[in-house]
Design a protein around this motif. Structure first.
Motif, PDB file in Angstrom:
ATOM      1  N   HIS A 150       1.019  -1.157  -0.017  1.00  0.00           N
ATOM      2  CA  HIS A 150      -0.033   0.105  -0.036  1.00  0.00           C
ATOM      3  C   HIS A 150       0.946   1.336   0.081  1.00  0.00           C
ATOM      4  N   LYS A 201      -5.855   9.136   2.026  1.00  0.00           N
ATOM      5  CA  LYS A 201      -4.741   8.132   1.546  1.00  0.00           C
ATOM      6  C   LYS A 201      -4.660   7.214   2.514  1.00  0.00           C
ATOM      7  N   LYS A 214      -0.106   5.353  -0.310  1.00  0.00           N
ATOM      8  CA  LYS A 214      -1.125   5.248   0.516  1.00  0.00           C
ATOM      9  C   LYS A 214      -0.214   5.709   2.139  1.00  0.00           C
TER      10      LYS A 214
END
Length: 468
Positions: free
Chosen positions: A132, A257, A137
Motif C-alpha cells: 500500500h 490516503k 497510501k
C-alpha cells in the motif's frame, strides 16, 4: 528500499522508579536481555531494509549511541531534537533528511518503547503494508483488540483492500469503558498503535497540505544541519518555533490516503507496571519476578529487584520495584497514578525523578555510594581508551584510589600512571583529567571533600573527552 525510523523520545514517568527523565523506558531491559531500543532494531532482522534512522532527545544521545554500539547495530544516523514537538515534526525531519539526496524511501515509523512478541506476524504485516505504501497510501497499524481498553485510541475500519488492509473509516478518541466494550462486541475497531508506513514524499506532501506551518518550520530547521560524530544537529531556534502535533491529528485524520493494517502480534506499549506484568513470564501463582526476590504466599504480583533482596509474604496484586535510590509499592489497579509521584518529586526538586543514582556517560559511569556533610564517595568506571575531559573544581578536593586497571592521570602540566591499590590527590583549582590507556575497565573510588560537592562545580579546560 525500506527505511525504518525509530522514535526514541520519552519522559520516563509511567515506569518510575526504573524509568527516569534522563533514562526513560526505551533504554531499559524489561522483558529480555536487550533494551527496548535494541529489541526494536532487532525486530527488523528478517525484513530487507537500510540501517535504521534514529530520532532522540539531545539529552539521550550518548545512551542511544552506546546501546547501538554494544549490540553492533548499524544505523543511518541519529537525529537530535533540541525540544520535543510530538511525532509529526519528528517524522517530517526524518523525511526531509531522507529526501535530501533525491531518494524517496518507504519509511517504517516505529516507537522504541513497544513490545512485540510475535515477530512472524509483525514481519508479515510490514510486508503487506509495503504494498500500500508503494502505491502512495499512508498506512497505520491497528492492533486487534483483546479487551475493552480505555487507554488507547481506536481506528474504525472501512472497506477491505487487497493485502489484508482496510480503508480508514474514522479515528476514535480514547473511549469510556462502556463504549470500549461496544467496540469489542461490534468488531471492526482496532487499537491505534502509533506505527506507520509511507513514502517520504507522500508524507511531506500531505503534511504540507494540512499543516504547512509544521513543514515550513522543519524545513527551516533542516536548512542548517551539522554532523557531530554519529549525531545530526538541526537549527534549534528554528525548530523551537515549530507547532506541536501528532501524525494522527496533523495528517492521518485529514488525508484521503489513509489505510489501516491489522496487526495481531502480541503487541504492548508497556504503558504501566500492570501492562509489564501482563506480558511477563509468570509462575504458577501469577507472579512475575526479576532479580533477587524471595516470595511466600504471594500471588498475581510483579516484583523487581535491581540492587537488594526483596522478601514478600502474603501479598496479592501488588507491584514492588526496588532500585538503588527508590522503592515503589503500588496496587496493580493504581499504577497509572505513579506519574503523580513523579510530579511531586519534580515539584519538590528531588533528583529521583530526573536520573538514577548510577549515571552513564560515553566514557563509563559513576555511582554515588556514600555521602554526608563535606564528603561524597563515588564508584567510577572508565572504559578502555576513554578519557574524562580536563577540568577544574573550585570548591572541592578529590582523592582517587584505583581498584582495578591503570589510570593515566593528567594533573596540571604533568602526566603519570596510577596502578591498582595506588592513589592520587587532586587539589582545589588544579586542572586535571583521568584516562584509561589499558584494555580492561578502570575502576576507581573517588572521595570528594569540600564545602560544595555538586556536579556544577566544574570548569572544562579541554575539548577532548566528555565530563561528568
Amino acid at each position: 528500499m525500506l527505511l525504518p525510523i525509530i522514535m526514541a523520545g520519552g519522559s520516563g514517568t509511567r515506569l518510575w522508579p526504573l524509568s527516569r527523565t534522563l533514562y526513560p523506558k526505551q533504554f531499559l531491559s524489561l522483558n529480555s536481555r536487550l533494551t527496548m531500543l535494541q529489541e526494536t532494531v532487532h525486530r527488523l532482522d528478517k525484513i530487507e531494509h537500510t540501517p535504521a534512522f534514529i530520532i532522540c532527545n539531545e539529552a539521550h544521545r550518548f545512551i542511544v549511541a552506546e546501546q547501538l554500539r554494544k549490540e553492533e547495530l548499524q544505523h543511518s544516523g541519529i537525529l537530535l531534537e533540541p525540544v520535543g514537538r510530538n511525532t509529526a515534526p519528528a517524522v517530517a525531519l526524518a523525511a526531509l533528511n531522507a529526501r535530501a539526496n533525491g531518494d524517496d524511501p518507504i519509511m517504517l515509523i516505529l516507537a522504541a518503547d513497544h513490545e512485540i512478541q510475535d515477530l512472524e506476524s509483525f514481519t508479515l504485516a510490514v510486508l503487506n503494508a509495503k504494498v500500500h505504501a508503494e502505491s502512495g497510501k499512508l498506512v497505520t497499524f491497528g492492533i486487534i483488540p483483546t479487551l475493552p481498553e480505555t487507554g488507547y485510541g481506536y481506528i474504525k475500519t472501512g472497506a477491505a483492500l487487497n493485502s489484508s488492509g482496510y480503508e480508514v473509516s474514522a479515528f476514535v478518541e480514547k473511549p469510556e469503558l462502556e463504549l470500549a466494550k461496544k467496540y469489542l462486541t461490534e468488531g471492526g475497531y482496532l487499537w491505534n498503535s502509533g506505527m506507520f508506513m509511507f513514502k517520504a514524499s507522500t508524507f511531506l506532501q500531505e503534511l504540507g497540505k494540512f499543516r504547512p506551518e509544521i513543514l515550513s518550520a522543519c524545513k527551516n530547521a533542516m536548512a542548517a544541519t551539522s554532523q557531530d560524530l554519529d549525531f545530526i544537529r538541526i537549527d534549534s531556534d528554528a525548530f523551537c518555533l515549530c507547532p506541536e502535533d501528532s501524525i494522527d491529528y496533523a495528517v492521518m485524520e485529514k488525508t484521503d490516503k489513509a489505510v489501516v493494517m491489522p496487526l495481531d502480534a502480541k503487541w504492548s506499549d508497556v504503558g504501566s507496571w500492570s501492562a509489564l506484568w501482563d506480558i511477563s513470564t509468570k509462575d504458577e501463582s501469577g507472579n512475575a519476578v526479576r532479580g533477587d526476590v524471595l516470595i511466600e504466599d504471594t500471588s498475581d504480583s510483579y516484583l523487581y529487584s535491581q540492587h537488594r533482596l526483596i522478601g514478600a509474604v502474603g501479598i496479592k496484586d501488588l507491584v514492588v520495584v526496588e532500585t538503588k535510590d527508590a522503592v515503589l509499592v503500588a496496587h496493580k489497579d493504581k499504577v497509572q497514578q505513579v506519574k503523580s509521584i513523579v510530579s511531586r518529586l519534580k515539584e519538590t526538586n528531588r533528583v529521583e525523578y530526573l536520573q538514577h543514582r548510577e549515571i552513564f556517560r560515553p566514557w563509563g559511569s559513576h555511582d554515588t555510594v556514600a555521602e554526608g556533610p563535606r564528603y561524597q564517595v563515588k564508584h567510577v568506571i572508565v572504559l578502555p581508551g576513554q578519557i574524562i575531559t580536563k577540568q577544574i573544581h573550585y570548591h572541592r578536593t578529590e582523592h582517587w584510589i584505583v581498584v582495578s586497571g591503570t589510570a593515566k592521570v593528567h594533573l596540571d602540566e604533568s602526566t603519570y600512571l596510577v596502578s591498582e591499590n595506588e592513589s592520587t590527590f587532586i587539589p582545589v583549582g588544579v586542572p586535571h583529567a583521568i584516562e584509561n590507556p589499558g584494555k580492561i575497565p578502570l575502576v576507581i573510588i573517588e572521595v570528594r571533600s569540600g564545602v560544595y560537592l555538586e556536579e556544577d562545580d566544574v570548569i572544562r579546560v579541554s575539548s577532548s573527552g566528555v565530563g561528568y
